[in-house]
Design a protein around this motif. Structure first.
Motif, PDB file in Angstrom:
ATOM      1  N   UNK A   1      55.508   4.757  10.164  1.00  0.00           N
ATOM      2  CA  UNK A   1      54.402   4.156  10.897  1.00  0.00           C
ATOM      3  C   UNK A   1      53.412   3.528   9.917  1.00  0.00           C
ATOM      4  N   UNK A   2      53.684   2.303   9.511  1.00  0.00           N
ATOM      5  CA  UNK A   2      52.800   1.596   8.584  1.00  0.00           C
ATOM      6  C   UNK A   2      51.566   1.044   9.292  1.00  0.00           C
ATOM      7  N   UNK A   3      51.571   1.031  10.639  1.00  0.00           N
ATOM      8  CA  UNK A   3      50.445   0.482  11.396  1.00  0.00           C
ATOM      9  C   UNK A   3      49.128   1.180  11.072  1.00  0.00           C
ATOM     10  N   UNK A   4      49.217   2.369  10.474  1.00  0.00           N
ATOM     11  CA  UNK A   4      48.019   3.160  10.242  1.00  0.00           C
ATOM     12  C   UNK A   4      47.016   2.432   9.356  1.00  0.00           C
ATOM     13  N   UNK A   5      47.499   1.483   8.516  1.00  0.00           N
ATOM     14  CA  UNK A   5      46.573   0.806   7.608  1.00  0.00           C
ATOM     15  C   UNK A   5      45.469   0.083   8.376  1.00  0.00           C
ATOM     16  N   UNK A   6      45.809  -0.546   9.521  1.00  0.00           N
ATOM     17  CA  UNK A   6      44.806  -1.306  10.273  1.00  0.00           C
ATOM     18  C   UNK A   6      43.819  -0.359  10.950  1.00  0.00           C
ATOM     19  N   UNK A   7      44.315   0.760  11.428  1.00  0.00           N
ATOM     20  CA  UNK A   7      43.406   1.756  11.996  1.00  0.00           C
ATOM     21  C   UNK A   7      42.366   2.178  10.975  1.00  0.00           C
ATOM     22  N   UNK A   8      42.794   2.389   9.723  1.00  0.00           N
ATOM     23  CA  UNK A   8      41.882   2.831   8.688  1.00  0.00           C
ATOM     24  C   UNK A   8      40.860   1.752   8.343  1.00  0.00           C
ATOM     25  N   UNK A   9      41.300   0.496   8.244  1.00  0.00           N
ATOM     26  CA  UNK A   9      40.370  -0.585   7.901  1.00  0.00           C
ATOM     27  C   UNK A   9      39.359  -0.810   9.018  1.00  0.00           C
ATOM     28  N   UNK A  10      39.814  -0.763  10.280  1.00  0.00           N
ATOM     29  CA  UNK A  10      38.894  -0.927  11.411  1.00  0.00           C
ATOM     30  C   UNK A  10      37.914   0.242  11.464  1.00  0.00           C
ATOM     31  N   UNK A  11      38.385   1.445  11.189  1.00  0.00           N
ATOM     32  CA  UNK A  11      37.490   2.612  11.196  1.00  0.00           C
ATOM     33  C   UNK A  11      36.438   2.491  10.106  1.00  0.00           C
ATOM     34  N   UNK A  12      36.852   2.031   8.919  1.00  0.00           N
ATOM     35  CA  UNK A  12      35.872   1.834   7.842  1.00  0.00           C
ATOM     36  C   UNK A  12      34.827   0.792   8.233  1.00  0.00           C
ATOM     37  N   UNK A  13      35.294  -0.281   8.871  1.00  0.00           N
ATOM     38  CA  UNK A  13      34.364  -1.326   9.309  1.00  0.00           C
ATOM     39  C   UNK A  13      33.401  -0.786  10.368  1.00  0.00           C
ATOM     40  N   UNK A  14      33.927   0.011  11.296  1.00  0.00           N
ATOM     41  CA  UNK A  14      33.075   0.605  12.329  1.00  0.00           C
ATOM     42  C   UNK A  14      32.015   1.507  11.710  1.00  0.00           C
ATOM     43  N   UNK A  15      32.408   2.290  10.702  1.00  0.00           N
ATOM     44  CA  UNK A  15      31.443   3.147  10.008  1.00  0.00           C
ATOM     45  C   UNK A  15      30.344   2.318   9.356  1.00  0.00           C
ATOM     46  N   UNK A  16      30.713   1.178   8.772  1.00  0.00           N
ATOM     47  CA  UNK A  16      29.724   0.311   8.125  1.00  0.00           C
ATOM     48  C   UNK A  16      28.728  -0.235   9.140  1.00  0.00           C
ATOM     49  N   UNK A  17      29.199  -0.568  10.340  1.00  0.00           N
ATOM     50  CA  UNK A  17      28.304  -1.053  11.394  1.00  0.00           C
ATOM     51  C   UNK A  17      27.384   0.069  11.881  1.00  0.00           C
ATOM     52  N   UNK A  18      27.941   1.265  12.019  1.00  0.00           N
ATOM     53  CA  UNK A  18      27.116   2.415  12.414  1.00  0.00           C
ATOM     54  C   UNK A  18      25.982   2.635  11.419  1.00  0.00           C
ATOM     55  N   UNK A  19      26.325   2.574  10.137  1.00  0.00           N
ATOM     56  CA  UNK A  19      25.326   2.836   9.099  1.00  0.00           C
ATOM     57  C   UNK A  19      24.247   1.765   9.080  1.00  0.00           C
ATOM     58  N   UNK A  20      24.633   0.528   9.330  1.00  0.00           N
ATOM     59  CA  UNK A  20      23.622  -0.531   9.360  1.00  0.00           C
ATOM     60  C   UNK A  20      22.686  -0.350  10.541  1.00  0.00           C
ATOM     61  N   UNK A  21      23.218  -0.005  11.708  1.00  0.00           N
ATOM     62  CA  UNK A  21      22.365   0.202  12.881  1.00  0.00           C
ATOM     63  C   UNK A  21      21.344   1.307  12.619  1.00  0.00           C
ATOM     64  N   UNK A  22      21.790   2.395  12.038  1.00  0.00           N
ATOM     65  CA  UNK A  22      20.868   3.498  11.749  1.00  0.00           C
ATOM     66  C   UNK A  22      19.848   3.095  10.690  1.00  0.00           C
ATOM     67  N   UNK A  23      20.314   2.387   9.660  1.00  0.00           N
ATOM     68  CA  UNK A  23      19.393   1.951   8.603  1.00  0.00           C
ATOM     69  C   UNK A  23      18.326   1.030   9.176  1.00  0.00           C
ATOM     70  N   UNK A  24      18.708   0.140  10.101  1.00  0.00           N
ATOM     71  CA  UNK A  24      17.748  -0.788  10.700  1.00  0.00           C
ATOM     72  C   UNK A  24      16.748  -0.045  11.584  1.00  0.00           C
ATOM     73  N   UNK A  25      17.197   1.003  12.261  1.00  0.00           N
ATOM     74  CA  UNK A  25      16.297   1.782  13.109  1.00  0.00           C
ATOM     75  C   UNK A  25      15.284   2.570  12.282  1.00  0.00           C
ATOM     76  N   UNK A  26      15.700   3.003  11.118  1.00  0.00           N
ATOM     77  CA  UNK A  26      14.835   3.840  10.289  1.00  0.00           C
ATOM     78  C   UNK A  26      13.945   3.018   9.363  1.00  0.00           C
TER      79      UNK A  26
END
Length: 631
Positions: free
Chosen positions: A26-51
């Motif tokens: 199951x090599x498809x896992x690479x895209x799941x990991x990249x999308x998850x990393x990108x989602x984490x980056x968006x989460x962190x920016x939203x919190x940083x902007x709120x604070x």
């Protein structure tokens, strides 16, 4: 612009070679990991902007964009999230850091199946490097939000990587471009430039992600509209009937990095003055680090679907640290530190409610599916019992969910409620014994009278059992009593010694017992006749209020000094060795020759409970000499 070339650390190179050259189903896992990393980056920016109101960052359209170029065979996963500075890229991407361990390499080599490899990738936080399973070269371009200039990281996954400072402004966020391996005409199912394939992977792994995952038009038309690939519907916010078990399982795997399905799914919706939703999971297997300090515990905390933190320890007590899941609150302050959040009154209310819900679910599981409950209790029972010490408010709920091994049925553990219902007439105590294993406890001399009379005993083999039985004290008005402490009176029965006979024995043995007490004064506080032995000549017991030797060892292992406690030596007046000792003592004036016998008798009692004599070498020599004379 300046470009520098660096070498991967040795273990990093080994890990990359494993990912590049090993074949995973199951090599498809690479895209799941990249999308998850990108989602984490968006989460962190939203919190940083709120604070930080002064943060110069665009948060008007936070999203993840997937771009493909079939002719050039490139795939780019782009986000406009928090981004990284040059130093952060060097630290977080340039090396594998703590993930590059020999243990990780060994486990990856052993993971022959795709599911195993997938789980290890997520478990050890090396998801970014899974890109090399499908790419010959990976380029990362990033700019941290609010900062000028960017950074480019490039590697072919071999021995080196390059880092370059970009003088011109890069777009806010991070773009990871994969130069895909040559297409295989016989493997159309893994064409990662095909729209249908990307839709399939995102739908499977990332459909619940809060942020939109978009697919740019493949023809490169800048005026084309990017197609949305995910629904962005959080599973915990959707009606139960609209969510399948497979969707729950995929969410669990995403947040826990466990490739196995959860044992149980728990949903909770609290309404009223304070509203929140929870979606919790009971794993099927305990993680290897469950009892270590480094174990990460807690669930994900969201507020109105906005990510706040991973591993929020304040939401569940430590004895439920194996529980994974998501809690989404309707109203919590975002501009608070982690320490303040832990003291929040609403967080404390959620903690109590979630703990009760989990314990109730465990209890229900025992009734509804005993086999799955047995799996759960085998994996996590020792952890749950910690709550009997640390969470007195939920003690009754924990006891109601708990089961214990028992002499009543070797194959079926019992609840304390069922034990009490089976207690015989005249029995006022709940008897238990602690030890390293069931076999060791059942073979203990302390159990002889209980086995002879058919009195049920709980067999407690977890280290925490040494502590919680004293903390709990009683159940349903019945004291919890160790069969290895204090004097035991199991009542009259066939073969029992009457009061008159007991008085006679005490009188007959008074002299030798007194002599033994003096002779063994350095090791025992008292020598007395036993009512718990039927076969063995002797045993050592603790006073009712003394701590057990096992508990002493636990405290010392934790670095706490504990004064040594002398114990009581009990003798079986019906055993030929004890009778012979008494008769020899009575029949001679010089008792020096009996000193070795007394020492051996005490050493045998210590050995019988799993301990060791104070001077093992001397004990062995005495025993060898005695055996030699007997031949």
């Amino acid at each position: 612009m300046s470009t520098q070339t660096f070498e991967f650390q040795v273990e990093a190179r080994q890990l990359l070679q494993l990912m590049i050259h090993s074949i995973y189903s199951n090599r498809d896992v690479f895209l799941r990991e990249l999308v998850s990393n990108a989602s984490d980056a968006l989460d962190k920016l939203r919190i940083a902007a709120l604070r930080d109101d002064s943060l110069d960052a665009d948060v008007s359209d936070l999203h993840i964009l997937i771009e493909t170029d079939p002719e050039a065979r490139t795939l780019t996963v782009r986000d406009n999230g928090i981004g990284m500075s040059y130093d952060e890229v060097s630290e977080l991407i340039g090396t594998i850091a703590n993930s590059g361990t020999a243990k990780l390499l060994a486990e990856l080599r052993e993971a022959k199946d795709g599911a195993g490899a997938e789980g290890l990738i997520g478990q050890f936080g090396v998801g970014f490097y899974s890109s090399f399973m499908v790419a010959d070269e990976v380029t990362l371009v990033t700019r941290r939000a609010g900062e000028g200039g960017g950074t480019r990281w490039t590697s072919r996954g071999e021995g080196t990587y390059t880092l370059e400072r970009l003088d011109e402004d890069a777009p806010q966020g991070t773009a990871v471009t994969l130069h895909l391996k040559p297409a295989d005409p016989d493997d159309q199912l893994h064409d990662y430039t095909a729209e249908w394939k990307l839709r399939e992977i995102v739908k499977r792994y990332s459909d619940f992600i809060t942020w939109p995952v978009r697919l740019a038009p493949a023809d490169g038309d800048g005026d084309g509209e990017a197609a949305a690939l995910n629904s962005m519907k959080a599973l915990w916010a959707r009606p139960r009937e609209e969510v399948s078990d497979d969707e729950y399982h995929e969410l669990y795997k995403h947040i826990s990095h466990d490739w196995r399905d959860p044992l149980e799914t728990i949903r909770l919706q609290a309404e009223g003055t304070f509203e929140y939703q929870a979606l919790l999971f009971l794993p099927a297997h305990a993680p290897h680090d469950l009892f270590t300090r480094d174990h990460k515990r807690g669930v994900q905390l969201y507020v109105k679907r906005v990510f706040i933190m991973d591993d929020c320890e304040a939401l569940l007590p430590s004895y439920l640290r194996f529980v994974k899941g998501v809690v989404d609150a309707a109203d919590l302050s975002l501009n608070v530190s982690r320490e303040i959040l832990q003291q929040d009154r609403q967080i404390q209310r959620m903690n109590r409610r979630l703990a009760k819900k989990v314990l109730a679910s465990v209890k229900d599981l025992r009734t509804a599916d005993p086999e799955r409950y047995a799996t759960f209790w085998k994996e996590f029972g020792a952890v749950v019992k910690e709550g009997l010490v640390t969470d007195p408010d939920n003690r009754d709920a924990i006891l109601a969910a708990a089961t214990f091994a028992t002499t009543h049925d070797e194959d079926a553990p019992t609840t304390l409620k069922d034990y009490v219902e089976r207690m015989g007439e005249g029995q006022s105590d709940i008897y238990f014994m602690t030890g390293e294993s069931r076999q060791a406890i059942e073979n203990s001399p302390h159990m002889e009278a209980f086995r002879a009379k058919g009195v049920e005993v709980l067999l407690l083999t977890d280290p925490v059992d040494e502590v919680w039985v004293d903390a709990v004290g009683t159940f349903d008005g019945k004291p919890l009593r160790s069969v290895a402490k204090g004097e035991i009176d199991l009542g009259d029965g066939a073969g029992d010694t009457s009061d008159a006979e007991r008085e006679k024995l005490d009188e007959e043995y008074a002299a030798v017992l007194g002599w033994l007490s003096e002779r063994l004064a350095d090791d025992v506080k008292e020598v007395r006749l036993s009512s718990r032995l039927t076969v063995s000549p002797a045993c050592v017991v603790s006073d009712a209020d003394d701590i057990t030797p096992a508990l002493e060892n636990m405290y010392r292992a934790m670095g706490q000094e504990v004064p040594a406690t002398k114990r009581i030596l009990e003798l079986n007046p019906g055993h030929p060795l004890v009778r012979g000792l008494k008769e020899a003592y009575t029949g001679r004036e010089d008792h020096a020759g009996l000193a070795e016998t007394a020492e051996l008798l005490h050493g045998l009692a210590v050995l019988a409970e799993g301990g060791q004599p104070k001077d093992p070498a001397r004990f062995v020599k005495l025993m060898a000499d005695r055996l030699e004379r007997a031949l």
